[in-house]
Design an enzyme around this catalytic site. Structure first.
Site, PDB file in Angstrom:
ATOM      1  N   HIS A   1      12.198   6.254  50.151  1.00  0.00           N
ATOM      2  CA  HIS A   1      12.313   6.980  51.689  1.00  0.00           C
ATOM      3  C   HIS A   1      10.969   6.767  52.450  1.00  0.00           C
ATOM      4  O   HIS A   1      10.728   6.792  53.663  1.00  0.00           O
ATOM      5  CB  HIS A   1      13.023   8.216  51.542  1.00  0.00           C
ATOM      6  CG  HIS A   1      11.906   9.422  51.562  1.00  0.00           C
ATOM      7  ND1 HIS A   1      11.845  10.087  50.334  1.00  0.00           N
ATOM      8  CD2 HIS A   1      10.852   9.898  52.234  1.00  0.00           C
ATOM      9  CE1 HIS A   1      11.029  10.807  50.128  1.00  0.00           C
ATOM     10  NE2 HIS A   1      10.219  10.961  51.370  1.00  0.00           N
TER      11      HIS A   1
ATOM     12  N   SER B   1       5.190  13.010  49.320  1.00  0.00           N
ATOM     13  CA  SER B   1       6.498  12.335  48.771  1.00  0.00           C
ATOM     14  C   SER B   1       5.712  11.057  48.213  1.00  0.00           C
ATOM     15  O   SER B   1       5.147  10.387  48.892  1.00  0.00           O
ATOM     16  CB  SER B   1       7.493  11.952  49.879  1.00  0.00           C
ATOM     17  OG  SER B   1       8.291  12.956  50.001  1.00  0.00           O
TER      18      SER B   1
ATOM     19  N   ASP C   1      15.626   7.128  45.025  1.00  0.00           N
ATOM     20  CA  ASP C   1      14.262   7.324  45.824  1.00  0.00           C
ATOM     21  C   ASP C   1      13.189   6.783  45.142  1.00  0.00           C
ATOM     22  O   ASP C   1      12.209   7.573  45.314  1.00  0.00           O
ATOM     23  CB  ASP C   1      14.438   8.653  46.062  1.00  0.00           C
ATOM     24  CG  ASP C   1      13.324   9.177  47.354  1.00  0.00           C
ATOM     25  OD1 ASP C   1      13.283   7.931  48.280  1.00  0.00           O
ATOM     26  OD2 ASP C   1      13.010  10.004  47.605  1.00  0.00           O
TER      27      ASP C   1
END
Length: 342
Positions: free
Chosen positions: A88, A195, A118
């Site tokens: 993402h 992230s 992901d």
């Protein structure tokens, strides 16, 4: 001085042994804190140079619309420029830039990504040797074990947080709806921008890729186990994608009526109801119909869609398998051959 007063005063003062005991406790606590700090600083010294800040200036969404980019984290795990991050973070990116702790900037190419877990794999071109971290294993992790996270939350470069493994074996839903298994829960604080950064053990080995937080909650953060990530990396390097099988149905989880469980002698109480069958797909060719209830695939009981997804991995593609289903109070056994999920 009155003897009674002297006795009271004497009781209120700590004896030499009490002072010594308190001092020993304080020294022990200081030593423990110092040992904790030494572990964290050693991990940072060994790993921080491998962590990168990722900047996306512009991206295109799945509908072809140009949207604002974003930022995230990643890390070199090979000296020749391979970088791990979250899908993402880089999905739809027109251009990917990475910056090291030393302030060096590089353009990165997307080798492949898997939106279902992901995970994305990048490469920085050139002959330069990069500082990198070793990939460890999460199989030996224990709840309560020290872990360290490094990333770039909210634009603050190379931010270090530490905590413990709060739980193991969690599951999360990817944006695609598929289940991500073998997820590590930690209280090492993560924020937007973390992230894709590494979760490290006390030996500075990567045990997870930081992937998610729960908005509105404090200290509930998640990382995908590096053991699961390693399987994704292998396929991304071989194929540029993760190959998965498909039988060509849309389905949903269901609870089996008790009369079905008793009549067919089933051990399971849940299964998968077929809602739609793709024209020309393996299921259609095998004779599946909307309303059929899938109870087993290749001899294994299927209690839900997640179980079916796990069985439809790369190894299932092109391999004939049995499918057991219930249709209007009848059990039917069919054979079909999964194809690669497009």
């Amino acid at each position: 001085m009155d003897a009674a007063i002297v006795a009271v005063l004497d009781q209120g003062l700590p004896h030499d042994s009490a002072w010594e005991s308190r001092g020993e406790n304080q020294r022990a606590e200081a030593q423990a804190l110092d040992a904790y700090s030494q572990i964290v600083t050693r991990v940072v010294d060994e790993a921080a140079a491998a962590v990168v800040a990722i900047t996306i200036h512009e991206r295109v969404n799945d509908k072809g619309k140009r949207i604002h980019g974003g930022q995230g984290s990643g890390f070199f795990f090979t000296p020749d420029g391979l970088i791990l991050t979250n899908s993402h973070v880089v999905h739809g990116a027109k251009r990917i830039e990475v910056a090291t702790v030393a302030g060096r900037m590089f353009a990165a190419d997307l080798i492949g990504e898997d939106v279902h877990t992901d995970i994305a794999l990048l490469r920085v071109s050139g002959h330069e040797t990069h500082a990198h971290v070793a990939l460890g294993s999460a199989r030996e992790l224990r709840v309560g074990q020290l872990v360290v996270a490094i990333g770039n939350p909210l634009g603050f470069d190379c931010t270090v947080t530490s905590g413990v493994v709060s739980a193991l074996g969690r599951s999360l839903r990817a944006t695609t709806g598929r289940q991500i298994d073998d997820v590590i829960q930690t209280d090492a604080a993560l924020n937007p921008g973390n992230s894709g950064g590494p979760l490290l053990d006390a030996q500075a080995r990567v045990v997870g890729v930081n992937t998610a937080i729960i908005a509105g909650a404090q200290n509930i953060c998640f990382a995908t186990s590096i053991d699961s990530v390693a399987e994704v990396i292998a396929q991304l390097m071989r194929h540029g994608r993760v190959r998965r099988g498909s039988i060509g149905v849309a389905a949903q989880n269901m609870r089996l009526p008790q009369r079905y469980v008793r009549y067919f002698g089933l051990e399971q109480t849940t299964a998968v109801r077929v809602m739609e069958v793709a024209h020309g797909g393996p299921a259609a060719q095998a004779g599946l119909e909307a309303g059929d209830i899938i109870i087993a695939f290749d001899g294994e009981a299927i209690r839900g869609i997640d179980m079916l997804h796990r069985r439809l991995d790369e190894r299932s593609i092109g391999k004939q398998a049995s499918l057991a289903l219930l249709r209007r109070d009848r059990r039917i056994d069919l054979m079909l051959t999964p194809v690669e999920l497009s």
